[in-house]
Design a protein around this motif. Structure first.
Motif, PDB file in Angstrom:
ATOM      1  N   PRO A 233      48.028  44.413  52.279  1.00  0.00           N
ATOM      2  CA  PRO A 233      46.738  43.786  52.847  1.00  0.00           C
ATOM      3  C   PRO A 233      45.555  44.960  52.833  1.00  0.00           C
ATOM      4  O   PRO A 233      44.391  44.692  53.037  1.00  0.00           O
ATOM      5  N   TYR A 234      45.780  46.097  53.196  1.00  0.00           N
ATOM      6  CA  TYR A 234      45.168  47.109  53.535  1.00  0.00           C
ATOM      7  C   TYR A 234      44.150  47.480  51.932  1.00  0.00           C
ATOM      8  O   TYR A 234      42.955  47.606  52.119  1.00  0.00           O
ATOM      9  N   LEU A 235      44.945  47.428  51.051  1.00  0.00           N
ATOM     10  CA  LEU A 235      44.423  47.536  49.634  1.00  0.00           C
ATOM     11  C   LEU A 235      43.389  46.239  49.305  1.00  0.00           C
ATOM     12  O   LEU A 235      42.248  46.327  48.752  1.00  0.00           O
ATOM     13  N   ALA A 236      44.089  45.070  49.511  1.00  0.00           N
ATOM     14  CA  ALA A 236      43.439  43.799  49.352  1.00  0.00           C
ATOM     15  C   ALA A 236      42.024  43.661  50.017  1.00  0.00           C
ATOM     16  O   ALA A 236      41.059  43.249  49.233  1.00  0.00           O
ATOM     17  N   PHE A 237      42.046  43.896  51.325  1.00  0.00           N
ATOM     18  CA  PHE A 237      40.717  43.622  52.100  1.00  0.00           C
ATOM     19  C   PHE A 237      39.836  44.841  51.573  1.00  0.00           C
ATOM     20  O   PHE A 237      38.692  44.433  51.723  1.00  0.00           O
ATOM     21  N   THR A 238      40.235  45.928  51.301  1.00  0.00           N
ATOM     22  CA  THR A 238      39.229  46.837  50.780  1.00  0.00           C
ATOM     23  C   THR A 238      38.500  46.414  49.828  1.00  0.00           C
ATOM     24  O   THR A 238      37.333  46.694  49.646  1.00  0.00           O
ATOM     25  N   VAL A 239      39.340  46.104  48.616  1.00  0.00           N
ATOM     26  CA  VAL A 239      38.545  45.667  47.219  1.00  0.00           C
ATOM     27  C   VAL A 239      37.774  44.778  47.450  1.00  0.00           C
ATOM     28  O   VAL A 239      36.620  44.420  47.017  1.00  0.00           O
ATOM     29  N   MET A 240      38.130  43.557  48.252  1.00  0.00           N
ATOM     30  CA  MET A 240      37.194  42.404  48.417  1.00  0.00           C
ATOM     31  C   MET A 240      36.100  42.853  49.284  1.00  0.00           C
ATOM     32  O   MET A 240      34.864  42.251  48.564  1.00  0.00           O
ATOM     33  N   LEU A 241      35.903  43.568  50.262  1.00  0.00           N
ATOM     34  CA  LEU A 241      34.910  44.148  50.876  1.00  0.00           C
ATOM     35  C   LEU A 241      33.996  44.809  50.064  1.00  0.00           C
ATOM     36  O   LEU A 241      32.880  44.543  50.043  1.00  0.00           O
ATOM     37  N   GLU A 242      34.559  45.534  49.152  1.00  0.00           N
ATOM     38  CA  GLU A 242      33.699  46.613  48.424  1.00  0.00           C
ATOM     39  C   GLU A 242      33.076  45.832  47.362  1.00  0.00           C
ATOM     40  O   GLU A 242      31.854  45.905  46.878  1.00  0.00           O
TER      41      GLU A 242
ATOM     42  N   SER B  77      48.208  37.234  33.693  1.00  0.00           N
ATOM     43  CA  SER B  77      49.436  38.183  33.673  1.00  0.00           C
ATOM     44  C   SER B  77      49.125  39.506  34.324  1.00  0.00           C
ATOM     45  O   SER B  77      48.000  39.740  34.444  1.00  0.00           O
ATOM     46  N   LEU B  78      50.073  40.148  34.992  1.00  0.00           N
ATOM     47  CA  LEU B  78      50.046  41.387  35.423  1.00  0.00           C
ATOM     48  C   LEU B  78      49.358  42.443  34.390  1.00  0.00           C
ATOM     49  O   LEU B  78      48.675  43.183  34.728  1.00  0.00           O
ATOM     50  N   TRP B  79      49.932  42.227  33.054  1.00  0.00           N
ATOM     51  CA  TRP B  79      49.215  43.044  32.063  1.00  0.00           C
ATOM     52  C   TRP B  79      47.698  42.926  31.931  1.00  0.00           C
ATOM     53  O   TRP B  79      46.880  43.816  31.753  1.00  0.00           O
ATOM     54  N   GLU B  80      47.111  41.684  31.810  1.00  0.00           N
ATOM     55  CA  GLU B  80      45.761  41.289  31.862  1.00  0.00           C
ATOM     56  C   GLU B  80      44.863  41.959  32.879  1.00  0.00           C
ATOM     57  O   GLU B  80      43.970  42.610  33.188  1.00  0.00           O
ATOM     58  N   ALA B  81      45.527  42.122  34.279  1.00  0.00           N
ATOM     59  CA  ALA B  81      44.934  42.142  35.523  1.00  0.00           C
ATOM     60  C   ALA B  81      44.805  43.621  35.595  1.00  0.00           C
ATOM     61  O   ALA B  81      43.894  44.336  36.050  1.00  0.00           O
ATOM     62  N   TYR B  82      45.798  44.300  35.094  1.00  0.00           N
ATOM     63  CA  TYR B  82      45.575  45.753  35.489  1.00  0.00           C
ATOM     64  C   TYR B  82      44.774  46.461  34.445  1.00  0.00           C
ATOM     65  O   TYR B  82      44.367  47.581  34.655  1.00  0.00           O
ATOM     66  N   HIS B  83      44.743  45.906  33.102  1.00  0.00           N
ATOM     67  CA  HIS B  83      43.755  46.215  32.210  1.00  0.00           C
ATOM     68  C   HIS B  83      42.262  45.838  32.732  1.00  0.00           C
ATOM     69  O   HIS B  83      41.264  46.620  32.527  1.00  0.00           O
ATOM     70  N   ALA B  84      41.972  44.903  33.488  1.00  0.00           N
ATOM     71  CA  ALA B  84      40.861  44.645  34.104  1.00  0.00           C
ATOM     72  C   ALA B  84      40.458  45.494  35.193  1.00  0.00           C
ATOM     73  O   ALA B  84      39.360  46.099  35.307  1.00  0.00           O
ATOM     74  N   LEU B  85      41.647  46.106  36.086  1.00  0.00           N
ATOM     75  CA  LEU B  85      41.277  47.064  36.932  1.00  0.00           C
ATOM     76  C   LEU B  85      40.707  48.360  36.363  1.00  0.00           C
ATOM     77  O   LEU B  85      39.848  49.033  36.574  1.00  0.00           O
ATOM     78  N   GLU B  86      41.507  48.716  35.198  1.00  0.00           N
ATOM     79  CA  GLU B  86      40.974  49.978  34.349  1.00  0.00           C
ATOM     80  C   GLU B  86      39.564  50.027  33.941  1.00  0.00           C
ATOM     81  O   GLU B  86      39.006  50.927  34.008  1.00  0.00           O
ATOM     82  N   ASP B  87      39.068  48.756  33.805  1.00  0.00           N
ATOM     83  CA  ASP B  87      37.884  48.744  33.158  1.00  0.00           C
ATOM     84  C   ASP B  87      36.670  48.290  34.307  1.00  0.00           C
ATOM     85  O   ASP B  87      35.368  48.165  33.885  1.00  0.00           O
ATOM     86  N   ASP B  88      37.306  48.381  35.621  1.00  0.00           N
ATOM     87  CA  ASP B  88      35.953  48.046  36.648  1.00  0.00           C
ATOM     88  C   ASP B  88      36.042  49.441  37.554  1.00  0.00           C
ATOM     89  O   ASP B  88      36.671  49.830  38.378  1.00  0.00           O
ATOM     90  N   PRO B  89      34.949  49.842  37.205  1.00  0.00           N
ATOM     91  CA  PRO B  89      34.556  51.468  38.105  1.00  0.00           C
ATOM     92  C   PRO B  89      34.225  50.969  39.591  1.00  0.00           C
ATOM     93  O   PRO B  89      34.645  52.054  40.084  1.00  0.00           O
ATOM     94  N   LEU B  90      33.763  50.157  40.024  1.00  0.00           N
ATOM     95  CA  LEU B  90      33.638  50.024  41.123  1.00  0.00           C
ATOM     96  C   LEU B  90      34.907  49.726  42.008  1.00  0.00           C
ATOM     97  O   LEU B  90      34.988  50.334  43.118  1.00  0.00           O
ATOM     98  N   ILE B  91      35.782  49.040  41.530  1.00  0.00           N
ATOM     99  CA  ILE B  91      36.952  48.686  42.272  1.00  0.00           C
ATOM    100  C   ILE B  91      37.956  49.913  42.162  1.00  0.00           C
ATOM    101  O   ILE B  91      38.656  50.352  42.970  1.00  0.00           O
ATOM    102  N   LEU B  92      38.027  50.699  41.106  1.00  0.00           N
ATOM    103  CA  LEU B  92      38.721  52.028  40.869  1.00  0.00           C
ATOM    104  C   LEU B  92      37.928  52.798  42.061  1.00  0.00           C
ATOM    105  O   LEU B  92      38.922  53.717  42.820  1.00  0.00           O
ATOM    106  N   ASN B  93      36.660  53.007  42.096  1.00  0.00           N
ATOM    107  CA  ASN B  93      36.170  53.897  42.960  1.00  0.00           C
ATOM    108  C   ASN B  93      36.417  53.765  44.265  1.00  0.00           C
ATOM    109  O   ASN B  93      36.593  54.447  45.251  1.00  0.00           O
TER     110      ASN B  93
END
Length: 451
Positions: free
Chosen positions: A351-360, A399-415
């Motif tokens: 929840p700590y990570l989930a709430f952080t990325v939704m807020l940002e 799939s998790l595979w698609e999701a983590y590739h989407a994360l790799e491609d999103d600078p705001l969420i990575l930041n």
């Protein structure tokens, strides 16, 4: 590390003596949101050193923390999180403090999920804003058969009562114990799937709520385990998103709002919908970053067995007023109760990570005035792929595979996650996907053995 006022320490020590505490759990979570703790005895002595200096521990054995060459980390208890654990027996009365993780050099540890959320909340607090969130973590009560396979504890459905619903005694006991832990339980009921339950509690600011989700999951598992031991039965609680094929899975819908003082920033009584522009922009940010967010809010391979059409879990990146087939639903309440409901998260998330990325993501929407488009008020599950495409509606990762590739491609969420947590999280997901994709399942054997 800042000093805690002595009178504050004295008050909590007195409370511990009043509660006959024998043991103290210093609790924190790893990158997956799994609860970890160190237990120390309490003998009524001065606690100033523990609260102000913390306790050293080996961080190299904790998922997503540090390597063996930099293993020393420090647990610093948050004195405001004191709670007696109601399920522990009186003769070994135990309390817990939720801890922040620091480095041995006296700096907040950048890999601490709780510290990450605190950093995001401080950023908006400096602008005079508060982020409130109310999650609804669902769970299954399962029985284990003689072959070791889980089965739903009952065959009841949504809002059913006895004798179909076998969970009232569970939920009653859980509610009483949660109230002892200072939860404000609003309602409890049987959910859609056999064996599935929900206990809703009142939402607060995001840090207290994230702490509450961790406590909620830990408490429910422990209490049901104690009840099963007493009844000499082999039933337990699972927060697995999709434990059974062909029925609804467990979600953790997250109701969210932004406040500035007493003003709900999502409310505008003069608009046609009662929603402010900030509410629309916040939803725009969530919809834009939804693919990357999904890697965090739906973090395991099983999560994507739930995110399929037909079982009340969202698939389409759209919002609607009261529309449960969209990713974001806007409940009917207005005024100070105005809120949005982000429906994809499941209770396997941290929840700590989930709430952080939704807020940002939401703040990005407000800052950059991201338009969420028009609300969708039709049942999206009834539309054809062509109709979905014609409306310009995109889908969540499948799939998790698609999701983590989407994360790799999103600078705001990575930041938002920071370099340490994003790198460690992705490493764990690469490994999880590789482990999953090489497995051979019973379904494959039954379907293909005769080829």
């Amino acid at each position: 590390m800042s000093d805690i006022p002595e009178e504050k320490i004295e008050r909590v020590v007195e409370q511990m003596k009043e509660d006959n505490i024998k043991f103290i759990r210093l609790q924190f979570v790893d990158i997956n949101g799994t609860v970890k703790n160190i237990v120390i005895p309490f003998n009524g002595e001065d606690m100033s050193e523990l609260f102000n200096e913390g306790m050293l521990f080996d961080g190299s054995s904790i998922a997503g923390f540090v390597g063996i060459n930099e293993s020393d980390l420090v647990l610093k208890p948050d004195i405001s999180t004191y709670s007696r654990l109601s399920w522990r027996p009186e003769e070994s009365a135990t309390c817990r403090f939720i801890c922040d993780v620091w480095t041995a050099d006296g700096e907040p540890f950048i890999g601490d999920p709780r510290g990450l959320l605190k950093k995001s909340l401080k950023h908006i607090a400096d602008m005079g804003m508060q982020y409130n969130i109310g999650p609804e973590p669902e769970f299954f009560i399962v029985d284990i058969d003689e072959k070791g396979y889980p089965m739903p504890y009952d065959e009841a459905g949504y809002f059913d009562v006895e004798p179909l619903d076998k969970g009232p005694d569970f939920r009653r006991e859980l509610t009483l114990n949660l109230e002892d832990l200072d939860f404000e339980v609003e309602a409890s009921h049987h959910e859609v799937a056999p064996g599935q339950n929900e206990i809703a509690f009142k939402f607060k600011d995001a840090l207290k709520t994230a702490d509450a989700v961790i406590t909620f999951k830990q408490a429910i598992k422990a209490i049901v385990d104690n009840m099963a031991t007493f009844d000499q039965m082999d039933y337990r609680v699972t927060f697995m998103p999709k434990p059974f094929f062909g029925v609804s899975g467990s979600g953790m819908h997250c109701h969210q709002s932004m406040f500035k003082g007493d003003k709900n920033l999502f409310s505008d009584p003069d608009s046609e919908t009662g929603l402010s522009k900030d509410a629309l922009y916040f939803m725009g940010g969530l919809l834009k970053h939804a693919p990357a967010i999904t890697a965090i809010t739906n973090p395991i391979v099983n999560s994507y067995k739930r995110l399929v059409p037909g079982y009340e879990a969202p698939v389409y990146r759209a919002y609607g007023l009261r529309n449960r087939s969209a990713l974001i639903r806007v409940p009917a309440a207005r005024g100070k109760a105005t809120r949005i409901e982000y429906r994809s998260p499941d209770p396997a998330c941290n929840p700590y990570l989930a709430f952080t990325v939704m807020l940002e993501a939401g703040i990005d929407g407000i800052v950059n005035k991201i338009d969420p488009g028009d609300p969708v008020e039709v049942d999206l599950y009834q539309l054809s792929e062509e109709e979905i495409e014609a409306r310009g509606i995109k889908v969540l990762p499948t799939s998790l595979w698609e999701a983590y590739h989407a994360l790799e491609d999103d600078p705001l969420i990575l930041n938002a996650l920071g370099p340490h947590i994003s790198e460690k999280f992705l490493e764990l997901k690469y490994k999880e996907w590789d482990e999953y994709r090489v497995q051979v399942f019973g379904y494959e054997q039954r379907k293909y053995l005769d080829i």
